[in-house]
Design an enzyme around this catalytic site. Structure first.
Site, mmCIF file in Angstrom:
data_model
loop_
_atom_site.group_PDB
_atom_site.id
_atom_site.type_symbol
_atom_site.label_atom_id
_atom_site.label_comp_id
_atom_site.label_asym_id
_atom_site.label_seq_id
_atom_site.Cartn_x
_atom_site.Cartn_y
_atom_site.Cartn_z
ATOM 1 N N HIS A 1 11.398 -1.316 1.759
ATOM 2 C CA HIS A 1 11.748 -1.018 0.373
ATOM 3 C C HIS A 1 13.030 -1.725 -0.055
ATOM 4 O O HIS A 1 13.140 -2.130 -1.220
ATOM 5 C CB HIS A 1 11.834 0.497 0.176
ATOM 6 C CG HIS A 1 10.511 1.165 0.258
ATOM 7 N ND1 HIS A 1 10.295 2.378 0.880
ATOM 8 C CD2 HIS A 1 9.278 0.767 -0.181
ATOM 9 C CE1 HIS A 1 9.013 2.699 0.802
ATOM 10 N NE2 HIS A 1 8.378 1.732 0.167
ATOM 11 N N ASP B 1 -11.842 -0.111 -2.072
ATOM 12 C CA ASP B 1 -11.492 -0.828 -0.849
ATOM 13 C C ASP B 1 -10.330 -1.770 -1.159
ATOM 14 O O ASP B 1 -10.369 -2.534 -2.127
ATOM 15 C CB ASP B 1 -12.693 -1.625 -0.352
ATOM 16 C CG ASP B 1 -12.345 -2.477 0.863
ATOM 17 O OD1 ASP B 1 -12.335 -1.944 1.977
ATOM 18 O OD2 ASP B 1 -12.056 -3.687 0.666
ATOM 19 N N ALA B 2 -9.297 -1.718 -0.343
ATOM 20 C CA ALA B 2 -8.064 -2.453 -0.641
ATOM 21 C C ALA B 2 -8.286 -3.951 -0.712
ATOM 22 O O ALA B 2 -7.726 -4.637 -1.583
ATOM 23 C CB ALA B 2 -7.009 -2.130 0.412
ATOM 24 N N ASP C 1 0.075 -3.063 2.465
ATOM 25 C CA ASP C 1 0.789 -2.203 3.410
ATOM 26 C C ASP C 1 -0.187 -1.238 4.084
ATOM 27 O O ASP C 1 -0.145 -0.032 3.862
ATOM 28 C CB ASP C 1 1.881 -1.440 2.631
ATOM 29 C CG ASP C 1 2.731 -0.548 3.510
ATOM 30 O OD1 ASP C 1 2.637 -0.642 4.737
ATOM 31 O OD2 ASP C 1 3.476 0.269 2.943
ATOM 32 N N HIS D 1 -2.481 -0.575 -0.800
ATOM 33 C CA HIS D 1 -2.578 0.608 0.066
ATOM 34 C C HIS D 1 -1.464 1.564 -0.348
ATOM 35 O O HIS D 1 -0.470 1.738 0.363
ATOM 36 C CB HIS D 1 -2.431 0.232 1.534
ATOM 37 C CG HIS D 1 -3.471 -0.691 2.077
ATOM 38 N ND1 HIS D 1 -3.500 -2.052 1.791
ATOM 39 C CD2 HIS D 1 -4.525 -0.470 2.913
ATOM 40 C CE1 HIS D 1 -4.522 -2.612 2.427
ATOM 41 N NE2 HIS D 1 -5.152 -1.678 3.111
ATOM 42 N N SER E 1 6.099 3.274 -1.925
ATOM 43 C CA SER E 1 6.180 2.025 -2.691
ATOM 44 C C SER E 1 5.770 2.197 -4.157
ATOM 45 O O SER E 1 6.379 1.581 -5.034
ATOM 46 C CB SER E 1 5.337 0.943 -2.028
ATOM 47 O OG SER E 1 5.835 0.634 -0.745
ATOM 48 N N GLU F 1 -5.560 3.345 -3.808
ATOM 49 C CA GLU F 1 -5.598 4.177 -2.606
ATOM 50 C C GLU F 1 -7.039 4.616 -2.376
ATOM 51 O O GLU F 1 -7.624 5.318 -3.197
ATOM 52 C CB GLU F 1 -4.676 5.385 -2.740
ATOM 53 C CG GLU F 1 -4.744 6.345 -1.581
ATOM 54 C CD GLU F 1 -4.571 5.666 -0.225
ATOM 55 O OE1 GLU F 1 -5.436 5.888 0.657
ATOM 56 O OE2 GLU F 1 -3.596 4.904 -0.054
#
Length: 276
Positions: A18, A139-140, A160, A41, A97, A115
């Site tokens: 971060h 799906d990411a 991430d 994510h 995040s 997510e």
């Protein structure tokens, strides 16, 4: 879903991730043009440091609590981001995040969050309801490619994942290759844990084969030697980091290394270009 970031919120990896993400976005915002920020994510967005899960591991004591006890002004932006979700001088909640990125938004900027897990996505929507963020439940890796090129001329994709799946690194590599073909000028940030130097070295060799000209690798090793079968640190791959970010990076990395080094260890944090 096995991985729960609530066990690890505010740990040393979060502090580094971060701190660098804030510095990166602020560097890009030195130009007035709009940014699209995408978090593939996103997780739940906010974590209770006093909750049973966080208290069971106590990882925040070696991360965010150290940052709040450190007077180095180079960490002020990071501390301010955490303080924004807290009341009083001590942090009791930790922003994921999504909340960090939302704090950085200017009126012209866009924030897209994703997510996949329904329970986490439900919580994320509640946590982000006071923001302009769009929340997806996909799906990411599909979303990553579907959102490129971004609606604005410039943007940042943050990747991430929890690294639960054996093919996670392979999916990142393949998707990054496809994303770069669609969006060569964009900024991409990929977070990863460090457990085994040899295995990580093999992944870097695969990434080098993508021949992406400007891929920076930032590695934070907590210990002076590998500790077998445990978490040894974390890192970020950053595609197309801006010049202003690179200029400020050495001082910030040294501040993070000194603040996070475990007792009896100097620790190591480096930034190098990943090249063939």
């Amino acid at each position: 879903m096995n991985y729960r970031h609530s066990f690890h919120a505010g740990n040393s990896a979060d502090v580094v991730k971060h701190s660098l993400l804030i510095a990166l976005i602020k560097a890009l915002q030195q130009k007035p043009g709009a940014l699209t920020l995408i978090d593939t994510h996103a997780g739940r967005g906010l974590y209770d440091l006093d909750g049973a899960e966080a208290q069971r591991t106590g990882e925040s004591t070696e991360g965010v609590l150290r940052a709040f006890a450190d007077p180095n002004p180079l960490l002020d932006d990071y501390r301010a981001a955490v303080q924004a979700v807290n009341i009083g001088p001590e942090p009791h909640f930790y922003p994921g995040s999504p909340r960090v990125l939302a704090q950085l938004l200017r009126p012209q900027d866009l924030l897209i969050l994703n997510e996949k897990h329904p329970e986490e996505a439900h919580t994320l929507r509640k946590v982000m309801r006071d923001t302009s963020a769009a929340v997806h439940e996909r799906d990411a890796y599909e979303l990553w490619l579907a959102m490129l090129p971004t609606r604005t001329a410039r943007g940042v994709v943050v990747v991430d994942p929890p690294y639960e799946q054996l093919d996670e690194r392979a999916r990142i590599t393949a998707t990054l290759a496809a994303a770069y073909r669609k969006w060569a000028h964009g900024v991409t940030v990929v977070w990863y844990p460090l457990k085994d130097r040899a295995a990580h070295g093999r992944w870097k060799e695969q990434l080098k084969k993508l021949r992406i000209p400007k891929m920076l690798e930032v590695e934070h090793w907590l210990y002076d030697g590998d500790q077998p079968d445990i978490y040894n640190g974390a890192g970020l791959f950053i595609v197309n980091p801006p010049y202003a970010f690179m200029q400020a990076l050495p001082s910030l990395l040294e501040a993070l290394r000194a603040m996070l080094a475990p007792e009896g260890h100097r620790g190591e944090i480096t930034a190098d270009w990943l090249s063939v």
